[in-house]
Design an enzyme around this catalytic site. Structure first.
Site, PDB file in Angstrom:
ATOM      1  CB  THR A 185      46.407 -35.878   7.084  1.00 43.17           C
ATOM      2  OG1 THR A 185      46.068 -36.478   5.818  1.00 43.17           O
ATOM      3  CG2 THR A 185      46.936 -36.653   8.028  1.00 43.17           C
ATOM      4  CE  LYS A 190      47.102 -39.875   5.859  1.00 40.12           C
ATOM      5  NZ  LYS A 190      47.025 -40.164   4.398  1.00 40.12           N
ATOM      6  CE  LYS A 226      50.012 -32.795   7.314  1.00 41.83           C
ATOM      7  NZ  LYS A 226      48.576 -32.997   6.864  1.00 41.83           N
TER       8      LYS A 226
HETATM    9  P1  NAP Z   1      48.115 -28.593  -1.198  1.00 43.53           P
HETATM   10  O1  NAP Z   1      48.301 -28.928  -2.437  1.00 43.53           O
HETATM   11  O2  NAP Z   1      49.376 -27.851  -0.392  1.00 43.53           O
HETATM   12  O3  NAP Z   1      46.885 -27.670  -1.044  1.00 43.53           O
HETATM   13  C1  NAP Z   1      46.589 -27.408   0.187  1.00 43.53           C
HETATM   14  C2  NAP Z   1      45.367 -26.726   0.080  1.00 43.53           C
HETATM   15  O4  NAP Z   1      44.869 -25.966   1.355  1.00 43.53           O
HETATM   16  C3  NAP Z   1      45.312 -25.318  -0.676  1.00 43.53           C
HETATM   17  O5  NAP Z   1      44.236 -25.130  -1.413  1.00 43.53           O
HETATM   18  C4  NAP Z   1      45.653 -24.185   0.136  1.00 43.53           C
HETATM   19  O6  NAP Z   1      45.145 -23.011  -0.340  1.00 43.53           O
HETATM   20  C5  NAP Z   1      44.674 -24.602   1.294  1.00 43.53           C
HETATM   21  N1  NAP Z   1      45.146 -23.933   2.576  1.00 43.53           N
HETATM   22  C6  NAP Z   1      46.187 -24.337   3.164  1.00 43.53           C
HETATM   23  N2  NAP Z   1      46.300 -23.286   4.379  1.00 43.53           N
HETATM   24  C7  NAP Z   1      45.157 -22.752   4.180  1.00 43.53           C
HETATM   25  C8  NAP Z   1      44.693 -21.672   5.203  1.00 43.53           C
HETATM   26  N3  NAP Z   1      45.277 -21.182   6.358  1.00 43.53           N
HETATM   27  N4  NAP Z   1      43.584 -21.126   4.839  1.00 43.53           N
HETATM   28  C9  NAP Z   1      42.990 -21.452   3.805  1.00 43.53           C
HETATM   29  N5  NAP Z   1      43.432 -22.207   2.850  1.00 43.53           N
HETATM   30  C10 NAP Z   1      44.315 -22.771   3.043  1.00 43.53           C
HETATM   31  O7  NAP Z   1      48.097 -29.762  -0.198  1.00 43.53           O
HETATM   32  P2  NAP Z   1      47.426 -31.337  -0.584  1.00 43.53           P
HETATM   33  O8  NAP Z   1      48.722 -32.177  -1.204  1.00 43.53           O
HETATM   34  O9  NAP Z   1      46.142 -31.185  -1.350  1.00 43.53           O
HETATM   35  O10 NAP Z   1      46.996 -31.753   0.594  1.00 43.53           O
HETATM   36  C11 NAP Z   1      45.993 -31.437   1.540  1.00 43.53           C
HETATM   37  C12 NAP Z   1      45.774 -32.395   2.723  1.00 43.53           C
HETATM   38  O11 NAP Z   1      45.635 -33.828   2.231  1.00 43.53           O
HETATM   39  C13 NAP Z   1      46.987 -32.384   3.617  1.00 43.53           C
HETATM   40  O12 NAP Z   1      46.605 -32.535   4.949  1.00 43.53           O
HETATM   41  C14 NAP Z   1      47.786 -33.448   3.414  1.00 43.53           C
HETATM   42  O13 NAP Z   1      48.729 -34.290   4.637  1.00 43.53           O
HETATM   43  C15 NAP Z   1      46.477 -34.396   3.066  1.00 43.53           C
HETATM   44  N6  NAP Z   1      46.807 -35.739   1.811  1.00 43.53           N
HETATM   45  C16 NAP Z   1      47.719 -35.286   0.888  1.00 43.53           C
HETATM   46  C17 NAP Z   1      48.022 -36.352  -0.051  1.00 43.53           C
HETATM   47  C18 NAP Z   1      48.879 -36.126  -1.287  1.00 43.53           C
HETATM   48  O14 NAP Z   1      49.441 -37.127  -1.776  1.00 43.53           O
HETATM   49  N7  NAP Z   1      49.076 -34.770  -1.553  1.00 43.53           N
HETATM   50  C19 NAP Z   1      47.726 -37.669   0.313  1.00 43.53           C
HETATM   51  C20 NAP Z   1      46.984 -37.849   1.343  1.00 43.53           C
HETATM   52  C21 NAP Z   1      46.534 -36.667   2.506  1.00 43.53           C
HETATM   53  P3  NAP Z   1      46.268 -21.840  -1.286  1.00 43.53           P
HETATM   54  O15 NAP Z   1      45.996 -22.443  -2.818  1.00 43.53           O
HETATM   55  O16 NAP Z   1      45.982 -20.614  -1.051  1.00 43.53           O
HETATM   56  O17 NAP Z   1      47.675 -22.264  -0.823  1.00 43.53           O
END
Ligand code: NAP
Length: 297
Positions: A104, A180, A248
């Site tokens: 997102t 979104k 965010k």
């Molecule tokens: P998350 O669990 O915090 O995972 C983030 C991932 O991105 C991790 O693999 C992290 O690596 C990687 N990452 C972050 N910054 C990075 C960087 N600078 N370079 C390389 N890798 C990086 O987040 P998530 O919940 O999966 O969400 C991911 C996306 O989907 C976000 O944009 C969020 O808004 C969106 N989203 C989430 C949900 C939900 O319910 N969680 C629902 C809809 C949309 P590390 O393991 O090294 O930290």
């Protein structure tokens, strides 16, 4: 071998977080050859130990030979970090491949990535998802897409169907992110309304659970009421999408509204309420924690 989505592809998946880990698992289960990359390499190795396939040490090496490169990282800057530079996706990906961003992020970064990918002869689809962790685990995400070339979307759609119940092309690059944003605007208002209703019920001496069980059959019914109403009434906030992610997203929404002139008075107010939730230690609470500000004032 063919999976649920038909033909098998070489796929790179970048970002094994809460969402990316199960999305990549569904790709492997559909029979695709999956190369994963994660900034913290232990997570990529753990994924391979569970689901086979292989891990790469950089986004560039993950993208090398891939027909599709799928990202799901945190925010705009995170996307730029994995796509650009000597170890980024664009340094490794071949012309004719398709880059799909499930992060997102802003519509601006989507347009920027579409232009950068085009210079390498690579297609781009911005493809944020809705459905949360449960939707990712169950392969039931909704995917909102933008692309300057419908042909690239049509190529990527069967791959995304490994973890999606619905995908839609909404317009040119950035349109998925804009859709979104609408989703997040609608959620913010609904959650605050629900918080006020449940808090009012308690203050009025009613049993909030009994109230929810009646009004959920009427016009006030919503996904939030069905899935979060009772836990909000109990003050439990450990059920998914974190407040820091919502802030965010609302920051992206409010910046876009500044550009397009849309008035978002309620959304802007609720963004401030979420800032107050964070000040109370609720950074990782789920978004239904707005009620904490009312119930504990
Ligand atoms: P998350 O669990 O915090 O995972 C983030 C991932 O991105 C991790 O693999 C992290 O690596 C990687 N990452 C972050 N910054 C990075 C960087 N600078 N370079 C390389 N890798 C990086 O987040 P998530 O919940 O999966 O969400 C991911 C996306 O989907 C976000 O944009 C969020 O808004 C969106 N989203 C989430 C949900 C939900 O319910 N969680 C629902 C809809 C949309 P590390 O393991 O090294 O930290």
């Amino acid at each position: 071998m063919t999976g649920k989505t038909g033909s098998v592809s070489n796929v790179a998946f970048i970002g094994l977080g809460v969402m990316g880990t199960p999305m990549a698992r569904h790709l492997a289960a559909a029979g695709h050859q999956v190369t994963v990359y994660n900034r913290t390499p232990e997570k990529a190795l753990a994924w391979v130990a569970l689901y086979g396939n292989r891990a790469a040490p950089t986004p560039r090496e993950a993208a090398d030979g891939a027909e599709f490169v799928l990202l799901c990282v945190g925010n705009d800057d995170d996307v730029r970090q994995v796509v650009y530079g000597p170890d980024g996706v664009l340094a490794g990906v071949a012309a004719g491949a398709v880059l799909v961003d499930h992060t997102t992020a802003s519509a601006e970064v989507a347009k920027e990535l579409a232009e950068a990918a085009a210079e390498f002869g690579v297609g781009f689809v911005d493809a944020p998802v809705s459905g949360g962790q449960a939707g990712a685990e169950n392969g039931q995400l909704t995917v909102m897409c933008g692309s300057d070339d419908e042909a690239f979307y049509e190529l990527a759609r069967p791959v995304m169907e490994a973890y999606a119940k619905a995908t839609s092309l909404m317009g040119p690059a950035g349109s998925g992110q804009l859709t979104k944003m609408v989703n997040q605007i609608c959620i913010a208002g609904v959650v605050q309304g629900l918080a006020e209703g449940i808090n009012f019920a308690a203050k009025a001496g009613l049993d909030p659970d009994a109230v929810i069980d009646v009004i959920r059959y009427g016009a006030a019914q919503s996904w939030q009421m069905e899935n979060r109403g009772h836990t909000m009434a109990k003050g439990e906030f450990d059920f998914g999408f974190a407040v820091e992610w919502m802030r965010k997203d609302l920051g992206i929404v409010l910046a876009e509204a500044d550009r397009n002139g849309a008035r978002l008075p309620v959304t802007a107010l609720i963004d401030q309420f979420y800032a107050q939730v964070i000040a109370r230690g609720g950074r990782r609470w789920d978004t239904s924690s707005l009620i904490h500000l009312l119930a504990n004032d």
